[in-house]
Design an enzyme around this catalytic site. Structure first.
Site, mmCIF file in Angstrom:
data_model
loop_
_atom_site.group_PDB
_atom_site.id
_atom_site.type_symbol
_atom_site.label_atom_id
_atom_site.label_comp_id
_atom_site.label_asym_id
_atom_site.label_seq_id
_atom_site.Cartn_x
_atom_site.Cartn_y
_atom_site.Cartn_z
ATOM 1 N N GLY A 10 10.587 26.306 28.989
ATOM 2 C CA GLY A 10 10.794 25.167 29.896
ATOM 3 C C GLY A 10 12.006 24.339 29.501
ATOM 4 N N GLN A 11 12.228 23.296 30.290
ATOM 5 C CA GLN A 11 13.407 22.449 30.080
ATOM 6 C C GLN A 11 13.420 21.814 28.679
ATOM 7 O OE1 GLN A 11 15.590 19.250 32.853
ATOM 8 N NE2 GLN A 11 13.429 18.835 32.625
ATOM 9 N N LEU A 12 12.341 21.160 28.317
ATOM 10 C CA LEU A 12 12.264 20.513 27.002
ATOM 11 C C LEU A 12 12.011 21.532 25.898
ATOM 12 C CD1 LEU A 12 12.100 17.963 25.212
ATOM 13 C CD2 LEU A 12 9.657 17.844 25.763
ATOM 14 N N ALA A 60 3.408 22.210 30.638
ATOM 15 C CA ALA A 60 2.586 21.427 31.556
ATOM 16 C C ALA A 60 2.751 21.969 32.968
ATOM 17 C CB ALA A 60 3.017 19.954 31.529
ATOM 18 N N THR A 62 4.116 20.834 36.037
ATOM 19 C CA THR A 62 5.060 19.737 36.281
ATOM 20 C C THR A 62 5.475 19.597 37.750
ATOM 21 O OG1 THR A 62 6.872 21.213 35.689
ATOM 22 C CG2 THR A 62 6.025 19.767 33.937
ATOM 23 N N ASP A 102 5.484 8.925 32.043
ATOM 24 C CA ASP A 102 5.460 7.578 32.628
ATOM 25 C C ASP A 102 4.528 7.503 33.848
ATOM 26 O OD1 ASP A 102 7.326 9.408 33.746
ATOM 27 O OD2 ASP A 102 8.408 7.819 34.764
ATOM 28 N N TYR A 125 -0.733 14.682 39.443
ATOM 29 C CA TYR A 125 -0.001 15.025 38.215
ATOM 30 C C TYR A 125 -0.259 13.968 37.131
ATOM 31 C CZ TYR A 125 4.037 15.227 35.039
ATOM 32 O OH TYR A 125 4.838 15.252 33.918
ATOM 33 N N LYS A 129 -2.313 14.528 33.644
ATOM 34 C CA LYS A 129 -1.646 14.322 32.340
ATOM 35 C C LYS A 129 -2.419 13.266 31.538
ATOM 36 C CE LYS A 129 1.859 15.646 30.924
ATOM 37 N NZ LYS A 129 2.171 16.778 30.028
ATOM 38 N N TRP A 150 11.858 10.834 33.293
ATOM 39 C CA TRP A 150 13.124 11.216 33.940
ATOM 40 C C TRP A 150 13.929 12.197 33.055
ATOM 41 C CZ3 TRP A 150 15.801 6.659 36.961
ATOM 42 C CH2 TRP A 150 14.856 5.983 37.729
#
Ligand code: NAP
Length: 290
Positions: A10-12, A60, A62, A102, A125, A129, A150
């Site tokens: 994933g991105q992170l 997750a 997402t 957030d 979502y 979470k 973000w």
């Protein structure tokens, strides 16, 4: 340390794996193929075999809008899956870092949210979470819940990449100016996770790049910094309201999070969001032009 990372594609997760490895950690990078964490037995087997000192749970469900109609899917991954990770990590004695969001807040406050403020998620979502957070808090004795916001980085799709593309294609672009938050560069978040995981300073953390802006202001910054790097942005952003862009899932109007835990635990705050953006754009344009 031995670190097991979920959501490694994933991105992170991609940046977490790369940066952990470059800092000399022993990493088991788990994408969906290596570990479907909705399966408890698989979690116990994979975590039991690798015996990580820390599990960094980046994976997750997402897809914020899709979750509104795929309620079971979102809870299966974000609640049940997180429960499985927490159970397996706990029985192995591993620390657990759970990346949260957030979106656990409703966004109606005029102030920025502190770590121990009441949550009140408004989307599936966000609710799923938050369910993951509750399960982590009740099942793990060594947890860090790290809420971020973000998020953008080099891997996967995100707002910055979309704006860079649209900015080169369209002369004008309407962007929401009544939602504010803190853009977060995956590399900056990862560096904070690396500092955190070697400590026993367990608890809930808000970890975004510092400072805040609206999506419209973020877009202005993206375009300004991109132009400095020679990217031919033709678009001018125009501010608009959330009502002009109806979406299935509710977005918090204010998702700015106070970094109380970072300060009170003696960590250095994460740098301002614009500095993270500049670094990202430099890396990104460098990579793109190769
Ligand atoms: N992106 C944001 O703006 C943002 C904001 C606040 C918080 N966060 C949180 O930050 C974390 C990282 O987000 P991200 O942007 O890196 O998300 P992402 O790019 O969507 O990555 C999530 C990863 O989880 C994997 N995954 C989902 N279900 C799985 C399953 N059952 N088994 C194994 N892997 C599974 C996905 O695999 P597939 O691709 O195969 O589905 C994907 O690689 C998440 O916890 C997210 O909730 C993100």
């Amino acid at each position: 340390m031995k670190a097991l990372v979920t959501g490694a594609a994933g991105q992170l997760g991609t940046d977490v794996v790369t940066i952990l490895l470059s800092n000399g950690h022993d990493v088991l990078a788990c994408g969906r193929k290596e570990l479907d964490f909705t399966d408890l037995a698989q979690c116990q087997q994979v975590i039991g075999q690798f015996q990580p000192d820390v599990v960094i749970h980046c994976a997750a469900y997402t897809a914020v809008d899709a979750a509104e109609t795929d309620i079971d899917g979102a809870y299966k991954v974000n609640a049940v899956g997180t429960r499985n990770i927490a159970v397996a990590a706990e029985s192995n004695g591993s620390k657990l870092i759970y990346i949260s969001t957030d979106y656990v807040f409703d966004g109606t406050s005029n102030e920025s949210y502190q770590e121990y403020d009441n949550t009140n998620p408004q989307s599936i979502y966000g609710k799923s979470k938050r369910a993951g957070e509750v399960l982590v808090q009740s099942l793990s004795t060594r947890y860090f819940i790290v809420r971020t916001s973000w998020v953008y980085g080099a891997h996967g799709n995100n707002f910055v990449k979309t704006m860079l593309r649209l900015g080169q294609e369209k002369p004008s672009l309407k962007v929401v100016h009544d939602q504010k938050g803190s853009p977060t560069y995956t590399v900056d978040l990862t560096n904070f996770l690396l500092e955190l995981m070697v400590t026993e300073k367990y608890g809930v953390y808000h970890a975004s790049n510092s400072g805040a802006c609206t999506w419209y202001e973020f877009t202005q910054a993206i375009f300004e910094e991109a132009r400095k790097l020679g990217i031919s942005i033709i678009a001018e952003p125009e501010p608009c309201s959330t009502d002009e862009f109806p979406r299935p899932a509710h977005r918090p109007a204010n998702s700015v999070m106070e970094h109380l835990s970072i300060r009170t635990n003696g960590f250095q705050d994460i740098r301002p969001w614009r500095e993270g953006l500049i670094d990202f754009l430099q890396q990104w344009t460098g990579t793109e032009s190769k």
